[in-house]
Design an enzyme around this catalytic site. Structure first.
Site, PDB file in Angstrom:
ATOM      1  N   CYS A  72       0.829  -1.209   0.000  1.00 41.49           N
ATOM      2  CA  CYS A  72       0.000   0.000   0.000  1.00 41.49           C
ATOM      3  C   CYS A  72       0.866   1.264   0.000  1.00 41.49           C
ATOM      4  O   CYS A  72       2.079   1.221   0.180  1.00 41.49           O
ATOM      5  CB  CYS A  72      -0.929  -0.005   1.203  1.00 41.49           C
ATOM      6  SG  CYS A  72      -0.076   0.223   2.761  1.00 41.49           S
ATOM      7  N   ALA A  75       2.942   1.823   3.049  1.00 42.98           N
ATOM      8  CA  ALA A  75       4.130   0.959   3.062  1.00 42.98           C
ATOM      9  C   ALA A  75       5.260   1.601   2.254  1.00 42.98           C
ATOM     10  O   ALA A  75       6.425   1.570   2.654  1.00 42.98           O
ATOM     11  CB  ALA A  75       3.801  -0.416   2.491  1.00 42.98           C
ATOM     12  N   ARG A 106      14.712  -6.078  11.348  1.00 39.15           N
ATOM     13  CA  ARG A 106      16.018  -6.462  10.824  1.00 39.15           C
ATOM     14  C   ARG A 106      16.335  -5.841   9.468  1.00 39.15           C
ATOM     15  O   ARG A 106      17.482  -5.615   9.109  1.00 39.15           O
ATOM     16  CB  ARG A 106      16.075  -7.988  10.697  1.00 39.15           C
ATOM     17  CG  ARG A 106      17.416  -8.458  10.245  1.00 39.15           C
ATOM     18  CD  ARG A 106      17.370  -9.846   9.688  1.00 39.15           C
ATOM     19  NE  ARG A 106      18.587 -10.059   8.935  1.00 39.15           N
ATOM     20  CZ  ARG A 106      18.727  -9.745   7.671  1.00 39.15           C
ATOM     21  NH1 ARG A 106      17.741  -9.213   7.013  1.00 39.15           N
ATOM     22  NH2 ARG A 106      19.863  -9.965   7.052  1.00 39.15           N
ATOM     23  N   HIS A 205       5.987   6.403  -2.409  1.00 35.36           N
ATOM     24  CA  HIS A 205       7.324   6.912  -2.709  1.00 35.36           C
ATOM     25  C   HIS A 205       7.250   8.393  -3.063  1.00 35.36           C
ATOM     26  O   HIS A 205       8.033   9.202  -2.584  1.00 35.36           O
ATOM     27  CB  HIS A 205       7.936   6.195  -3.925  1.00 35.36           C
ATOM     28  CG  HIS A 205       8.044   4.717  -3.789  1.00 35.36           C
ATOM     29  ND1 HIS A 205       7.947   3.873  -4.862  1.00 35.36           N
ATOM     30  CD2 HIS A 205       8.238   3.929  -2.705  1.00 35.36           C
ATOM     31  CE1 HIS A 205       8.086   2.630  -4.460  1.00 35.36           C
ATOM     32  NE2 HIS A 205       8.266   2.629  -3.148  1.00 35.36           N
TER      33      HIS A 205
HETATM   34 FE1  CFM Z   1      13.104   0.555  -5.369  1.00 38.61          FE
HETATM   35 FE2  CFM Z   1      11.070  -0.152  -4.097  1.00 38.61          FE
HETATM   36 FE3  CFM Z   1      13.513  -0.734  -3.252  1.00 38.61          FE
HETATM   37 FE4  CFM Z   1      12.624  -1.823  -5.489  1.00 38.61          FE
HETATM   38 FE5  CFM Z   1      11.647  -3.731  -3.940  1.00 38.61          FE
HETATM   39 FE6  CFM Z   1      10.115  -2.131  -2.529  1.00 38.61          FE
HETATM   40 FE7  CFM Z   1      12.551  -2.687  -1.705  1.00 38.61          FE
HETATM   41 MO1  CFM Z   1      10.678  -4.499  -1.645  1.00 38.61          MO
HETATM   42  S1  CFM Z   1      11.326  -0.365  -6.202  1.00 38.61           S
HETATM   43  S2  CFM Z   1      14.524  -1.092  -5.062  1.00 38.61           S
HETATM   44  S3  CFM Z   1      12.382  -3.844  -6.062  1.00 38.61           S
HETATM   45  S4  CFM Z   1      12.464   1.131  -3.355  1.00 38.61           S
HETATM   46  S5  CFM Z   1       9.560  -3.875  -3.535  1.00 38.61           S
HETATM   47  S6  CFM Z   1       9.190  -0.263  -2.925  1.00 38.61           S
HETATM   48  S7  CFM Z   1      10.759  -2.507  -0.582  1.00 38.61           S
HETATM   49  S8  CFM Z   1      12.793  -4.641  -2.402  1.00 38.61           S
HETATM   50  S9  CFM Z   1      14.254  -1.461  -1.334  1.00 38.61           S
END
Ligand code: CFM
Length: 549
Positions: A72, A75, A106, A205
């Protein structure tokens, strides 16, 4: 019936499968309208580099009833972007569960500069809304929570995150924040990142970028660091990735002014406008920041990628190319020359055991692209890849940006109007100077051009589609997240989490690449998967079809 070695369901992977047929079989199970929509989000790749990039359906609402991987808005804002910042008290205004499940314990590793430096990441702050607050409003409770956090911790910054009920009942968190900022004399600001906003965490974001840009960036003009000063954007220190990248940059003599936001502090964000270059790792989550900083402060950005040993070397060279300094270039080459041999050795050991195997990657909005670098280094083919919430430019490249239609869901997210700062704007290099460096700025080609022929690119893949594709292709490793993990493993396919790394990592940079080679070698060569018999193979399966719709 007992499972024996000869009675296993782990058949050979299938790289010659007819993907167009698999796609039409999948779609045939959906009602017409859903099938039409999903058809746009499931692409069979064209024949690699040079061919026309097809348009993909992306950043659109998930069909209700389809089991999506998405998260969401809250998140994306609280968990992803602000989660890794240690010197801010992040108060979640909402029910306790929203805070607890976005705590991330973690996941967000961090290294405070000293024992006394603030680190609030081990705490979980919430207003713990109850029925009474939903009925009569929760602003008073929020005010008390801010006061209480201040009294106990004396932080220099507090931020507040709205969850779904806050938006529904209309609590004005921003006026509470303004009032408390005045009362306490510290920086306090809020994010209207209610979970239901937008179509995925991607909306969060954008809201997070806006909030940090408006309330933090530009507050501290002190010039820090050495001659070559950059910000690293879109690196979130999963599994300690940022530590490895910091080590390499440091060795190269490149000063990291700020990271958005792995191993970060608000103090660094406040100072980030003083750097000379923004390097963007995750194009999806943070390019807003790069663009706003360029407009207001005059620093350009380049896309880089520290996942994969070759990509890491190339990214370091790109940074050096921007600064056009012989001593920096020499030092970068020295570091690469020193770091690469052990990585190459590990790659050569792993390759015979991995070559020819098939991978599938379905991760958020950038890793399904970045991690293909590591699989390529192992000689493995990515048979299917896709994002949970990527936009068309993440798939097709930024040249499609002007043609993306802005729909109602995106229009809901504030677009800041940014102008040159009359005092702090400093054009780092003119357009001519930039092009004289011999590389492209503000560009990203997206995932699709790097896909091999006869592979799938799928946006917002559903559980059902995942199962069908696994059945058809039998990949040797499947990369996704915790929600998918156990169903995939029950199909007898090894599963690697690429959001949290399953307690492994780092995978970024040179040392990270070695870790990844080892991990994938171990996983794809383990016999254990051939003994797995999924529960639904033993028990009769219930089948059903959708009603016409
Ligand atoms: Fe960018 Fe993300 Fe991330 Fe990502 Fe991700 Fe993510 Fe992530 Mo999970 S697009 S790289 S591939 S910020 S889904 S919202 S939380 S791994 S650090």
């Amino acid at each position: 019936m007992e499972t024996t070695v000869t009675d296993h369901n782990r058949t050979e992977s299938n790289r010659d499968v007819d993907l167009a047929k698999v796609k039409s079989e999948i779609l045939s199970k959906y009602p017409t309208k859903v099938a039409r929509k999903r058809a746009k989000q499931i692409l069979v790749s064209p024949s690699g580099k040079g061919s026309t990039i097809p348009e993909i359906g992306a950043n659109v609402r998930t069909v209700p009833g389809i089991l999506t991987q998405r998260g969401c808005c809250y998140a994306g804002c609280k968990g992803v972007i602000l989660g890794p910042t240690r010197d801010v008290v992040n108060i979640v205004h909402g029910p306790v569960g929203c805070s607890f499940y976005a705590w991330l314990t973690r996941r967000n590793q961090t290294r405070p500069a000293s024992k006394d430096a603030p680190n609030y990441m081990t705490y979980c702050f919430t207003t713990d809304m109850q029925d009474e607050n939903i009925v009569f409003g929760g602003e008073k409770k929020l005010k008390q929570a801010i006061q209480e956090a201040y009294d106990i911790f004396h932080p220099h910054t507090i931020s507040v995150f709205s969850t779904c009920p806050v938006g529904l009942i209309g609590d004005d968190i921003h006026s509470v924040c303004r009032e408390m900022k005045e009362t306490l004399g510290i920086n306090i600001f809020g994010f209207s990142c209610e979970g239901y906003k937008g179509v995925s965490q991607s909306a969060g974001h954008h809201i997070a970028n806006n909030g940090i840009f408006k309330n933090v960036v530009g507050l501290d003009d002190t010039i820090r660091g050495g001659e070559f000063r950059i910000n690293l954007l879109g690196e979130y220190n999963i599994g300690g990735d940022a530590f490895e990248i910091e080590r390499i940059l440091d060795d190269c003599g490149i000063s990291l002014i700020s990271t958005f936001s792995g191993n970060s502090t608000m103090e660094q964000f406040a100072n980030s406008h003083t750097a000379d270059l923004n390097v963007v790792m995750c194009h999806r989550s943070i390019t807003y920041m790069a663009e706003m900083m360029e407009k207001k402060y005059g620093m350009p950005w380049i896309k880089i990628n520290f996942i994969g040993a070759r990509a890491t070397a190339q990214s370091l060279r790109k940074i050096a190319q921007y600064f056009e300094d012989d001593s920096l270039t020499a030092r970068v080459e020295e570091v690469i020359a020193r770091e690469l041999p052990p990585v190459t050795e590990a790659m050569e050991t792993a390759r015979p055991l991995c070559e020819g195997k098939l991978a599938m990657l379905f991760v958020g909005g950038s890793r399904a692209h970045h991690y293909q670098e590591l699989f390529n280094e192992l000689g493995m083919k990515t048979m299917a890849a896709g994002y949970e919430f990527g936009h068309r430019d993440d798939y097709e490249g930024r040249q499609v940006l002007p043609s993306i239609k802005v729909d109602a869901d995106s229009r809901n997210i504030e677009e800041l109007s940014v102008e040159q700062d009359p005092d702090k704007y400093r054009m780092r290099k003119t357009e001519e100077e930039l092009s004289a460096t011999g590389q492209a700025y503000r560009e990203y080609d997206g995932l699709i051009p790097d896909m091999k022929p006869n592979t799938f690119v799928i946006d917002d893949i559903s559980q059902y589609e995942t199962e069908k594709i696994i059945e058809a292709v039998k990949p040797d490793v499947f990369c996704a997240g915790i929600k998918e993990k156990y169903i995939i493993q029950k199909s007898g396919v090894p599963m690697k989490q690429l959001h949290s790394y399953d307690y492994g990592g780092p995978y970024a940079g040179f040392k990270g690449a070695v870790n990844f080679y080892r991990e994938i070698t171990r996983m794809t060569n383990s016999k254990v998967w051939s003994y797995v018999k999924a529960p639904w193979e033993k028990d009769p399966e219930l089948t059903a079809t959708y009603a016409a719709g």
